[in-house]
Design a protein around this motif. Structure first.
Motif, PDB file in Angstrom:
ATOM      1  N   LEU A 143      -1.441 -31.677  22.452  1.00 22.55           N
ATOM      2  CA  LEU A 143      -2.373 -31.851  23.572  1.00 22.55           C
ATOM      3  C   LEU A 143      -1.657 -32.065  24.906  1.00 22.55           C
ATOM      4  CD1 LEU A 143      -5.148 -33.965  21.833  1.00 22.55           C
ATOM      5  CD2 LEU A 143      -5.029 -31.481  22.182  1.00 22.55           C
ATOM      6  N   LEU A 144      -0.334 -32.274  24.878  1.00 21.05           N
ATOM      7  CA  LEU A 144       0.434 -32.372  26.120  1.00 21.05           C
ATOM      8  C   LEU A 144       0.720 -30.995  26.705  1.00 21.05           C
ATOM      9  CD1 LEU A 144       2.986 -35.166  25.157  1.00 21.05           C
ATOM     10  CD2 LEU A 144       0.829 -35.387  26.412  1.00 21.05           C
ATOM     11  N   ASN A 145       0.533 -29.954  25.910  1.00 18.43           N
ATOM     12  CA  ASN A 145       0.716 -28.573  26.371  1.00 18.43           C
ATOM     13  C   ASN A 145      -0.659 -28.050  26.784  1.00 18.43           C
ATOM     14  OD1 ASN A 145       0.898 -25.733  26.500  1.00 18.43           O
ATOM     15  ND2 ASN A 145       2.567 -25.700  25.033  1.00 18.43           N
ATOM     16  N   PRO A 146      -0.905 -27.870  28.092  1.00 17.88           N
ATOM     17  CA  PRO A 146      -2.244 -27.469  28.546  1.00 17.88           C
ATOM     18  C   PRO A 146      -2.704 -26.124  27.977  1.00 17.88           C
ATOM     19  CG  PRO A 146      -0.703 -27.628  30.401  1.00 17.88           C
ATOM     20  CD  PRO A 146       0.030 -28.062  29.182  1.00 17.88           C
ATOM     21  N   ILE A 147      -1.775 -25.240  27.706  1.00 18.66           N
ATOM     22  CA  ILE A 147      -2.154 -23.938  27.145  1.00 18.66           C
ATOM     23  C   ILE A 147      -2.708 -24.117  25.735  1.00 18.66           C
ATOM     24  CG2 ILE A 147      -1.283 -21.691  26.396  1.00 18.66           C
ATOM     25  CD1 ILE A 147       0.739 -21.914  28.740  1.00 18.66           C
ATOM     26  N   LEU A 148      -2.021 -24.905  24.906  1.00 21.81           N
ATOM     27  CA  LEU A 148      -2.496 -25.135  23.538  1.00 21.81           C
ATOM     28  C   LEU A 148      -3.726 -26.033  23.505  1.00 21.81           C
ATOM     29  CD1 LEU A 148       0.831 -25.575  21.545  1.00 21.81           C
ATOM     30  CD2 LEU A 148      -0.560 -23.527  21.823  1.00 21.81           C
TER      31      LEU A 148
END
Length: 143
Positions: free
Chosen positions: A81-86
């Motif tokens: 959830l720290l990766n905005p794309i994922l």
């Protein structure tokens, strides 16, 4: 025998991205793409991304990844959830985990077993791939 592929930035590219890319099978013969990477060459933070077919990896985040080798056990924190794309991807095809803590403790290229609750109970990681992950983690600007 297939080998992991370490992709390094080329001199003509502005990308500072080093990664190891491999496809592994869990014990149920499902294929998973496994990518270990550092976002930039100067970082000591490595990430492990596990990718399945869209819809195959429906997890409630955070779901930590368990890693075993012999009697040793590590828990890799879910950072998906720290990766905005994922975080905004409705396909539910990938999850990411903090890999640095594991790699900093490994002193050799030992085989590992991964367990991701809700996805697979065991996925073997061969020593050659652990070696690739360690080379990504140890990579410097001089690549």
């Amino acid at each position: 025998m297939t080998h992991a592929q370490v992709l390094k930035p080329d001199a003509e590219s502005s990308a500072g991205f080093v990664r190891s890319l491999e496809t592994l099978r869990d014990l149920d013969y499902k294929s998973w793409q496994v990518v270990a990477y550092k976002e930039d060459l100067e970082s000591k933070k490595a990430v492990l991304r596990i990718i399945g077919y869209p819809g195959q990896l429906r997890l409630d985040h955070p779901t930590d990844l368990k890693v075993y080798s012999g009697r040793r056990e590590w828990i890799l924190r879910d950072v998906t959830l720290l990766n905005p794309i994922l975080a905004n991807d409705a396909r539910d095809a990938a999850a990411e985990f903090e890999l640095s803590s594991l790699l900093s403790e490994l002193t050799n290229n030992r085989p590992l077993r991964l367990e991701l609750p809700g996805a697979f109970t065991e996925m073997p990681v061969p020593p050659y791939l652990v070696k690739e992950w360690r080379s990504v983690f140890d990579s410097e600007n001089t690549l």
